[in-house]
Design an enzyme around this catalytic site. Structure first.
Site, PDB file in Angstrom:
ATOM      1  N   GLU A  70       7.539   0.147  16.570  1.00 49.22           N
ATOM      2  CA  GLU A  70       8.492   0.806  15.688  1.00 49.22           C
ATOM      3  C   GLU A  70       8.535   2.283  16.056  1.00 49.22           C
ATOM      4  O   GLU A  70       7.767   2.771  16.861  1.00 49.22           O
ATOM      5  CB  GLU A  70       8.072   0.627  14.227  1.00 49.22           C
ATOM      6  CG  GLU A  70       8.046  -0.827  13.773  1.00 49.22           C
ATOM      7  CD  GLU A  70       7.567  -1.002  12.345  1.00 49.22           C
ATOM      8  OE1 GLU A  70       8.326  -1.541  11.532  1.00 49.22           O
ATOM      9  OE2 GLU A  70       6.416  -0.586  12.053  1.00 49.22           O
ATOM     10  N   ASN A 102       0.803  -1.226   0.000  1.00 44.63           N
ATOM     11  CA  ASN A 102       0.000   0.000   0.000  1.00 44.63           C
ATOM     12  C   ASN A 102       0.837   1.276   0.000  1.00 44.63           C
ATOM     13  O   ASN A 102       0.483   2.275  -0.635  1.00 44.63           O
ATOM     14  CB  ASN A 102      -0.975   0.002   1.185  1.00 44.63           C
ATOM     15  CG  ASN A 102      -0.271  -0.057   2.528  1.00 44.63           C
ATOM     16  OD1 ASN A 102       0.734  -0.738   2.692  1.00 44.63           O
ATOM     17  ND2 ASN A 102      -0.807   0.661   3.499  1.00 44.63           N
ATOM     18  N   GLU A 125       3.537  -5.483  12.315  1.00 46.14           N
ATOM     19  CA  GLU A 125       2.529  -4.418  12.201  1.00 46.14           C
ATOM     20  C   GLU A 125       1.487  -4.933  11.224  1.00 46.14           C
ATOM     21  O   GLU A 125       1.775  -5.112  10.040  1.00 46.14           O
ATOM     22  CB  GLU A 125       3.190  -3.132  11.712  1.00 46.14           C
ATOM     23  CG  GLU A 125       2.334  -1.884  11.936  1.00 46.14           C
ATOM     24  CD  GLU A 125       1.332  -1.648  10.818  1.00 46.14           C
ATOM     25  OE1 GLU A 125       0.119  -1.886  11.051  1.00 46.14           O
ATOM     26  OE2 GLU A 125       1.758  -1.251   9.736  1.00 46.14           O
TER      27      GLU A 125
END
Length: 482
Positions: free
Chosen positions: A463, A152, A250
């Site tokens: 992160e 994406n 993630e």
């Protein structure tokens, strides 16, 4: 456009995959083939790991200032090639080139530059409980690490992982999405020009099903940083756990925007149009569930739908296009299956709910109209499952407690947005929301030093800033007696 044949990047050289197998990559806006992509396998993984192993000691002991200068030169080259990279990202992904030009490519350069500078101030912990004894917590790079990035935000999220890994002194094997590999290939060209030593940064192209298991399980790979679907993250976690490897995952989201009656309605509507439909709704932080207080529900709904209807679905190359193509025909099918499911579950389509044919060169592209749905129960599948497309559902609520319960009902916990002019309410609500990233009266305001990570099925680990550097390093305590 002539079809471009990509190659893997291993040990500072572009090389074909061992078995020579290729897959096609098409421009989703036109349906035209633009790339031939290697289908890398286990033998290619072994070669990349060997190259990284050979380079890791020299890179680890390269003076920090020199490592950071290399990363900054790389960032400068991204800036200098802004238009070329933006065009490639748009061709490969289908997003408006204006979006890639304004957001994706500049952020890639910022990622490299930020961590190059941040690591210079990364401090060790020092403790002294006795005048003659000093304890120092020293951090060392892990060695060889794997960075797996999604389709994406291809270059944006690839560099988000690679930058801290390299800054910390690791060698990287990057695996970009096989759907959108083009800018990763161009990044390799710039990597060579920037002076990144051979073997420090390696890229393998192709489907994860063919090489993913070996990437995770290879005995020389010390850590895996992954962004993508929860289903794939679960597989990675299962493979890595018995090997005691570090993982950062993630994953998916089903993010809620909570709009209270004292919110600035104009700002909330304008921002929600962006937070629901930016990048065709294909951002992990997009708000696909719009929870609105019953007292302002009708006003919010009507203004939102009017604004969404103004969004222009069109050719990503044309200025003024707001909604480009979704990433693939398969993904368009998934999105439309959820629109059909919304109707089956009793929802009303207020706008959109259909594919769009864009005339001219994009007549064979894959476009979906931005869609707003109301009337679905909060526990419907459409409100619980990740769609990852331009579909948002409106749901009214009556109390603060009900809004929080609705927001927390899904198995995901990535992000949320709270709209209220009451500081007291915002503080109450955010403490009860089970999400890793929460915005109040804004969306996608990001400081690269802040923590980035989800709760529940949205992620494991964190992160951003010091959290990324801690992930990509190992710690040892050294006790010195004087």
């Amino acid at each position: 456009m002539e079809v471009i044949r990509l190659k893997n990047y291993i040990g500072g050289k572009f090389v074909d995959s061992k078995d020579g197998q290729l897959m096609d990559s098409v421009n989703p806006a036109t349906g035209v083939k633009i790339l031939e992509v290697p289908c890398s396998g286990e033998a290619d993984v072994d070669d990349a790991v060997a190259a990284a192993e050979e380079a890791k000691q020299a890179w680890r002991f390269t003076p920090l200032k020199e490592r950071c200068e290399v990363l900054c030169r790389w960032a400068d080259l991204i800036d200098a090639n802004l238009e070329r990279l933006a065009q490639a990202e748009s061709l490969d992904n289908g997003k408006p080139v204006a979006l890639a030009r304004a957001v994706d490519i500049p952020r890639a350069a910022t990622n490299l530059r930020y961590f190059a500078n941040f690591v210079m101030g990364f401090k060790e912990d020092v403790h002294s409980a006795h005048p003659s004894v000093l304890d120092v917590a020293m951090r060392d790079p892990l060695g060889v690490v794997v960075c797996i990035s999604p389709w994406n935000l291809p270059l944006y999220l690839l560099t988000w992982k690679v930058a801290p890994a390299l800054a910390a002194g690791n060698c990287v094997i990057a695996k970009p999405s096989e759907i959108t590999p083009y800018t990763a290939h161009l990044l390799c060209e710039l990597c060579t020009e920037a002076g990144v030593p051979a073997g420090v940064f390696n890229v393998l192209h192709g489907p994860g099903a063919k090489m993913g298991k070996r990437l995770v399980e290879h005995p020389k790979v010390r850590a895996v940083s992954f962004t993508g679907s929860t289903a794939t993250g679960r597989v990675i976690a299962t493979l890595a756990a018995p090997l005691f490897k570090k993982v950062s995952l993630e994953m998916g989201g089903k993010n809620a925007a909570l709009v209270f009656p004292d919110a600035n309605l104009d700002l909330a509507v304008a921002t929600t149009v962006r937070s629901a439909f930016a990048n065709q709704g294909q951002i992990c932080f997009c708000t696909s569930r719009l929870l609105v207080h019953q007292d302002i529900y009708a006003a919010f709904r009507d203004r939102l739908v009017a604004r969404v209807r103004e969004l222009v679905v069109g050719d990503p190359q044309v200025a003024g296009t707001n909604i480009g193509a979704v990433v693939s025909r398969d993904h368009m099918g998934k999105i439309m299956s959820y629109v059909d499911l919304a109707r089956q579950e009793g929802g009303t389509i207020l706008c959109g709910g259909e594919t769009v044919t864009v005339p001219g060169r994009c007549k064979d592209g894959v476009f979906v109209a931005p869609t707003v749905v109301e009337g679905l129960p909060i526990d419907s599948r459409v409100n619980l499952e990740e769609i990852f497309g331009p579909v948002a559902c409106l749901v009214p609520f009556s109390t603060e407690e009900e809004a929080v319960a609705m927001a927390n009902i899904t198995p995901y916990g990535l992000s949320a947005v709270v709209w209220t002019d009451s500081l007291a309410r915002s503080q109450r609500v955010v403490r009860h929301l089970d999400a890793g990233i929460i915005w109040v009266n804004t969306w996608m305001e990001r400081n690269l030093g802040t923590v980035f990570g989800g709760h529940k099925s949205s992620g494991v680990g964190a992160e951003g800033g010091v959290h990324a550097l801690r992930f990509f390093t190992t710690v040892k305590n050294v006790t010195i007696k004087t």
